[in-house]
Design a protein around this motif. Sequence first.
Motif, PDB file in Angstrom:
ATOM      1  N   TRP A 118     -29.411 -27.816   6.518  1.00 29.26           N
ATOM      2  CA  TRP A 118     -29.344 -26.675   7.430  1.00 29.26           C
ATOM      3  C   TRP A 118     -28.429 -25.592   6.855  1.00 29.26           C
ATOM      4  CZ3 TRP A 118     -29.374 -27.725  13.359  1.00 29.26           C
ATOM      5  CH2 TRP A 118     -30.449 -28.569  13.684  1.00 29.26           C
ATOM      6  N   GLN A 119     -28.764 -24.357   7.150  1.00 26.77           N
ATOM      7  CA  GLN A 119     -27.929 -23.218   6.814  1.00 26.77           C
ATOM      8  C   GLN A 119     -27.106 -22.813   8.050  1.00 26.77           C
ATOM      9  OE1 GLN A 119     -27.855 -22.067   3.615  1.00 26.77           O
ATOM     10  NE2 GLN A 119     -29.300 -23.759   3.207  1.00 26.77           N
ATOM     11  N   ASP A 120     -26.053 -22.051   7.786  1.00 22.56           N
ATOM     12  CA  ASP A 120     -25.223 -21.601   8.902  1.00 22.56           C
ATOM     13  C   ASP A 120     -26.032 -20.783   9.897  1.00 22.56           C
ATOM     14  OD1 ASP A 120     -23.190 -22.824   7.590  1.00 22.56           O
ATOM     15  OD2 ASP A 120     -22.157 -20.977   6.986  1.00 22.56           O
ATOM     16  N   ASP A 121     -26.955 -19.995   9.385  1.00 22.87           N
ATOM     17  CA  ASP A 121     -27.760 -19.153  10.274  1.00 22.87           C
ATOM     18  C   ASP A 121     -28.644 -19.984  11.194  1.00 22.87           C
ATOM     19  OD1 ASP A 121     -26.658 -16.870   9.287  1.00 22.87           O
ATOM     20  OD2 ASP A 121     -28.308 -16.417   7.901  1.00 22.87           O
ATOM     21  N   ASP A 122     -29.013 -21.192  10.766  1.00 19.92           N
ATOM     22  CA  ASP A 122     -29.836 -22.043  11.616  1.00 19.92           C
ATOM     23  C   ASP A 122     -29.078 -22.434  12.883  1.00 19.92           C
ATOM     24  OD1 ASP A 122     -31.962 -22.008   9.823  1.00 19.92           O
ATOM     25  OD2 ASP A 122     -31.156 -23.705   8.680  1.00 19.92           O
ATOM     26  N   VAL A 123     -27.825 -22.815  12.708  1.00 24.28           N
ATOM     27  CA  VAL A 123     -27.018 -23.219  13.866  1.00 24.28           C
ATOM     28  C   VAL A 123     -26.701 -22.014  14.743  1.00 24.28           C
ATOM     29  CG1 VAL A 123     -24.948 -24.450  14.603  1.00 24.28           C
ATOM     30  CG2 VAL A 123     -26.016 -25.022  12.423  1.00 24.28           C
ATOM     31  N   ARG A 124     -26.388 -20.883  14.104  1.00 20.16           N
ATOM     32  CA  ARG A 124     -26.097 -19.688  14.897  1.00 20.16           C
ATOM     33  C   ARG A 124     -27.309 -19.268  15.714  1.00 20.16           C
ATOM     34  NH1 ARG A 124     -24.124 -17.397   9.749  1.00 20.16           N
ATOM     35  NH2 ARG A 124     -21.908 -17.967   9.486  1.00 20.16           N
ATOM     36  N   ALA A 125     -28.502 -19.453  15.140  1.00 17.03           N
ATOM     37  CA  ALA A 125     -29.720 -19.074  15.855  1.00 17.03           C
ATOM     38  C   ALA A 125     -29.906 -19.902  17.123  1.00 17.03           C
ATOM     39  CB  ALA A 125     -30.931 -19.235  14.927  1.00 17.03           C
ATOM     40  N   TRP A 126     -29.471 -21.177  17.074  1.00 19.18           N
ATOM     41  CA  TRP A 126     -29.595 -22.048  18.264  1.00 19.18           C
ATOM     42  C   TRP A 126     -28.747 -21.504  19.412  1.00 19.18           C
ATOM     43  CZ3 TRP A 126     -25.903 -26.197  19.841  1.00 19.18           C
ATOM     44  CH2 TRP A 126     -26.381 -26.895  20.959  1.00 19.18           C
ATOM     45  N   VAL A 127     -27.542 -21.062  19.090  1.00 18.43           N
ATOM     46  CA  VAL A 127     -26.665 -20.498  20.120  1.00 18.43           C
ATOM     47  C   VAL A 127     -27.188 -19.135  20.567  1.00 18.43           C
ATOM     48  CG1 VAL A 127     -24.330 -19.705  20.622  1.00 18.43           C
ATOM     49  CG2 VAL A 127     -24.662 -21.773  19.260  1.00 18.43           C
ATOM     50  N   ASP A 128     -27.616 -18.317  19.590  1.00 14.91           N
ATOM     51  CA  ASP A 128     -28.049 -16.950  19.920  1.00 14.91           C
ATOM     52  C   ASP A 128     -29.270 -16.930  20.826  1.00 14.91           C
ATOM     53  OD1 ASP A 128     -25.986 -15.916  18.464  1.00 14.91           O
ATOM     54  OD2 ASP A 128     -27.165 -15.589  16.643  1.00 14.91           O
ATOM     55  N   HIS A 129     -30.182 -17.920  20.669  1.00 10.95           N
ATOM     56  CA  HIS A 129     -31.407 -17.863  21.472  1.00 10.95           C
ATOM     57  C   HIS A 129     -31.140 -18.189  22.943  1.00 10.95           C
ATOM     58  CE1 HIS A 129     -31.893 -22.228  22.026  1.00 10.95           C
ATOM     59  NE2 HIS A 129     -32.976 -21.966  22.745  1.00 10.95           N
ATOM     60  N   ARG A 131     -28.292 -16.863  24.452  1.00 12.63           N
ATOM     61  CA  ARG A 131     -27.377 -15.826  24.950  1.00 12.63           C
ATOM     62  C   ARG A 131     -27.950 -15.068  26.136  1.00 12.63           C
ATOM     63  NH1 ARG A 131     -22.822 -14.523  21.911  1.00 12.63           N
ATOM     64  NH2 ARG A 131     -22.750 -15.492  19.848  1.00 12.63           N
ATOM     65  N   GLY A 132     -29.218 -14.816  26.126  1.00 11.13           N
ATOM     66  CA  GLY A 132     -29.806 -14.080  27.232  1.00 11.13           C
ATOM     67  C   GLY A 132     -30.033 -14.911  28.472  1.00 11.13           C
ATOM     68  N   GLU A 133     -29.867 -16.232  28.368  1.00 11.30           N
ATOM     69  CA  GLU A 133     -30.155 -17.128  29.485  1.00 11.30           C
ATOM     70  C   GLU A 133     -28.894 -17.677  30.144  1.00 11.30           C
ATOM     71  OE1 GLU A 133     -32.691 -20.198  28.018  1.00 11.30           O
ATOM     72  OE2 GLU A 133     -33.915 -18.826  26.838  1.00 11.30           O
ATOM     73  N   LEU A 134     -27.804 -17.764  29.384  1.00 11.37           N
ATOM     74  CA  LEU A 134     -26.574 -18.354  29.893  1.00 11.37           C
ATOM     75  C   LEU A 134     -25.438 -17.347  29.843  1.00 11.37           C
ATOM     76  CD1 LEU A 134     -26.678 -21.833  28.090  1.00 11.37           C
ATOM     77  CD2 LEU A 134     -27.329 -21.336  30.442  1.00 11.37           C
ATOM     78  N   SER A 135     -24.441 -17.584  30.691  1.00 14.48           N
ATOM     79  CA  SER A 135     -23.223 -16.774  30.648  1.00 14.48           C
ATOM     80  C   SER A 135     -22.415 -17.157  29.418  1.00 14.48           C
ATOM     81  CB  SER A 135     -22.389 -16.998  31.910  1.00 14.48           C
ATOM     82  OG  SER A 135     -21.936 -18.345  31.959  1.00 14.48           O
ATOM     83  N   ALA A 136     -21.424 -16.345  29.102  1.00 12.53           N
ATOM     84  CA  ALA A 136     -20.585 -16.621  27.937  1.00 12.53           C
ATOM     85  C   ALA A 136     -19.873 -17.965  28.072  1.00 12.53           C
ATOM     86  CB  ALA A 136     -19.571 -15.495  27.746  1.00 12.53           C
ATOM     87  N   SER A 137     -19.398 -18.265  29.282  1.00 11.62           N
ATOM     88  CA  SER A 137     -18.714 -19.547  29.494  1.00 11.62           C
ATOM     89  C   SER A 137     -19.669 -20.713  29.303  1.00 11.62           C
ATOM     90  CB  SER A 137     -18.092 -19.591  30.894  1.00 11.62           C
ATOM     91  OG  SER A 137     -19.087 -19.406  31.891  1.00 11.62           O
ATOM     92  N   GLY A 138     -20.954 -20.526  29.661  1.00  9.15           N
ATOM     93  CA  GLY A 138     -21.925 -21.590  29.467  1.00  9.15           C
ATOM     94  C   GLY A 138     -22.238 -21.836  28.006  1.00  9.15           C
ATOM     95  N   LEU A 139     -22.092 -20.828  27.153  1.00  8.78           N
ATOM     96  CA  LEU A 139     -22.387 -20.967  25.734  1.00  8.78           C
ATOM     97  C   LEU A 139     -21.281 -21.665  24.958  1.00  8.78           C
ATOM     98  CD1 LEU A 139     -23.965 -17.473  24.933  1.00  8.78           C
ATOM     99  CD2 LEU A 139     -25.126 -19.684  24.905  1.00  8.78           C
ATOM    100  N   VAL A 140     -20.086 -21.730  25.525  1.00  8.27           N
ATOM    101  CA  VAL A 140     -18.967 -22.368  24.831  1.00  8.27           C
ATOM    102  C   VAL A 140     -19.314 -23.809  24.473  1.00  8.27           C
ATOM    103  CG1 VAL A 140     -16.591 -23.194  25.105  1.00  8.27           C
ATOM    104  CG2 VAL A 140     -17.195 -20.874  25.790  1.00  8.27           C
ATOM    105  N   GLY A 141     -19.968 -24.521  25.396  1.00  3.75           N
ATOM    106  CA  GLY A 141     -20.343 -25.907  25.137  1.00  3.75           C
ATOM    107  C   GLY A 141     -21.316 -26.043  23.980  1.00  3.75           C
ATOM    108  N   TYR A 142     -22.214 -25.073  23.804  1.00  2.00           N
ATOM    109  CA  TYR A 142     -23.169 -25.106  22.693  1.00  2.00           C
ATOM    110  C   TYR A 142     -22.438 -24.994  21.362  1.00  2.00           C
ATOM    111  CZ  TYR A 142     -27.232 -24.794  25.759  1.00  2.00           C
ATOM    112  OH  TYR A 142     -28.210 -25.070  26.685  1.00  2.00           O
ATOM    113  N   VAL A 143     -21.462 -24.091  21.305  1.00  2.96           N
ATOM    114  CA  VAL A 143     -20.686 -23.933  20.072  1.00  2.96           C
ATOM    115  C   VAL A 143     -19.907 -25.209  19.769  1.00  2.96           C
ATOM    116  CG1 VAL A 143     -18.848 -22.610  18.965  1.00  2.96           C
ATOM    117  CG2 VAL A 143     -20.518 -21.447  20.408  1.00  2.96           C
ATOM    118  N   SER A 144     -19.291 -25.789  20.783  1.00  2.05           N
ATOM    119  CA  SER A 144     -18.499 -27.008  20.575  1.00  2.05           C
ATOM    120  C   SER A 144     -19.366 -28.178  20.134  1.00  2.05           C
ATOM    121  CB  SER A 144     -17.763 -27.365  21.880  1.00  2.05           C
ATOM    122  OG  SER A 144     -16.883 -26.330  22.267  1.00  2.05           O
ATOM    123  N   ALA A 145     -20.576 -28.292  20.705  1.00  8.12           N
ATOM    124  CA  ALA A 145     -21.481 -29.378  20.323  1.00  8.12           C
ATOM    125  C   ALA A 145     -21.906 -29.242  18.868  1.00  8.12           C
ATOM    126  CB  ALA A 145     -22.694 -29.395  21.239  1.00  8.12           C
TER     127      ALA A 145
END
Length: 694
Positions: A118-129, A131-145
């Motif tokens: 995997w490339q770094d952009d692959d993981v970032r894309a998972w979080v970015d997709h 962003r429009g569905e969850l609040s910023a606080s909800g995305l924190v868990g995705y980054v941590s996982a």
Amino acid sequence: MFADDELVLQSHPLIDGVEVPLFGRMDMWPLVATRKPANVAVSAWCAPFTGLEGVWNLRAREVAMVLLNPRHPAVLAAGINRKARPASVSTVFNAMFLLRHLASWAAGRGLSADLAEWQDDDVRAWVDHRRGELSASGLVGYVSAARLLHQLGPVLTGGGLARDPWRGQSARQVVDLPVDKTVRTPNIDPQVWHALVKAAWTYVHTFAPDILKARARAIELEQAAIATAAGLEARVDQYLADPDNIIPLHPPRYLVYCNRHQPGEFGTELEVNWSFLGVLLGIRREQRALTTLTGYRSHVGRARAKILQAVREGRGRPGGLVDSYATVTRPDGSIGPWHPGLSPRGVREECVTLRAACYVMVAALSMMRDSEIREITRGSVVEHYGASAVASMKRKHDPNQPREHWWIIEPVAEAIAVAEAISRHVDLVFSSDVGGGVNGESVDTEAGFKSGQMVSRFIERINDRSEFTGLTIPEGHVAPHMFRKTMAMLTATEPSAEIALGLQLKHAATRALANRSTQGYMATDTTWAKLLDSAVDDIRFTRLREFYDDYHSGKAIGFGPGAERMMAAFDTIRRTAQARQGDARVEYDILRKTRISIRLGKLNHCMFDENSPAGAKCLEEAIVPEGHRGPLVDRCQPGRCANSVIGREHLPIWKAEQHSLLTLLDQPKIAPCRRAALQNQLEDVKAVIRKAES
């Protein structure tokens, strides 16, 4: 790294006799061997791996193993140094959910199951997709996982992510979540709050005796019943021979609700509550299901005919468990019983409503968290430092999970007592009635309900039955955590509230003051401000009117310069009213318009006038904060201030203080400077008492 026959719980205190799952189990790990909070469902107290196949299943189990056992020898040998405290089961549950989502997303994108590719952009894309569905606080868990897959790489079969995709950034920075010390929980709307607490208290204090009486009667009848319907016709004859025995009927509204027939088309056959009548005839529940009074056998038909004849003669009555009910004033102005008639089914429904009312009372007036309320056990109301308190377990931010005490008022203690009376759990006060019966034979092992859903259904139930109970609750969002925030905001209006709230909210503090969390809970609310100001003004005028009446009836209203100014103002009002040839109502109108400044207190009343602050002891040699108006309450000197009014209602506290000071002065090891200060304080207290009693 881990063997298939290895226990997955090696860092937790375990419950004796409960099986611990093995690492090789691939569907899920039930973690009930470690103690579950009462407000968490059994289904959520696990590590689920469903939906994870192949290497992703193994990878998820390895992540869960590390989270549950951070000091495992294999983990330490791999050079992974995590906090010694294992992650909570809820954290593991959420991590598995996120890994399942990541695996599904990766498969849809055609990414390899080998994370090293995997490339770094692959993981970032998972979080970015997301962003429009969850609040910023909800995305924190995705980054941590995602970061876990890099941090735990040395123990993951096949390795983890080669790099941290967000090197040098915190999870908050990645999702643009600013650090905000304010508490985002909204307050409950004041109209909803008052109506909700009123409805809950009415159920707990007024309706509960009827519900508990009906419940006890239902249990008594069910336990006295026998498992046979033999001699049915003879039983009916014997039952009808007593003119005091009634035929239980369904309330009309129940029949309409069940679509048995339309309003105005009630038939006698349908109105009879045949199931409950079977209880009154002594037939046990399981037998009534086989041989009912609505069957077609000849002896059943004859018995049914006799019952229907009794109904036509006027012996039918809705409900039947209780003869009389508490009366209420209904929305149309009529006065009548709060319930049309309780049957065993109705009792079960009302017990659920009553349990919700008890919960609302405790949540609204104790400032306990939902988890703490749900952990209340039988016999938890105790005396704590001379005041009533409820003991429960504190879980949040505390690895030791100690038993703590929350001070409560009498209505809350009454609500807990009622909840304990209807609970069928061995220990917990707030438990479900899953299983249906009211005979007490089956006992729940879990609490089994969601608090937020319970509160919502309580509001729906109140509004659905308002024509009977006279209670209504306006529309508005209410959640369990909002009770704590709202009550803290209301309490913040009291002097020294920051310290008191810190103690009651169980917020950690390094000083005598509460921390920033407490300050956030205390934040004012514009929707409440006008209502609170009006309520304070009304209470102040009511007390001022009482002073006015007492003074002109010859009673002492207090002493001190402030009392003398108040009495002079009362004399002026009386003379003005007499000059206008007015009655008492005119006097009260002039009293309200005079706007006498008074602040009611426990130690004294304060006549501080913001337009003329001269003589206020609290302001002498004091640094007044910018923008502050009014007295500095914490510097009050009741015995010396020209604004002070000390009445007879204050004397018990002053005398208690005198006794406390005398007790301290009797101690032989007090330093001379401390003794001198106590002696000066004692002289001030004695002077106040002498003036008040003279």
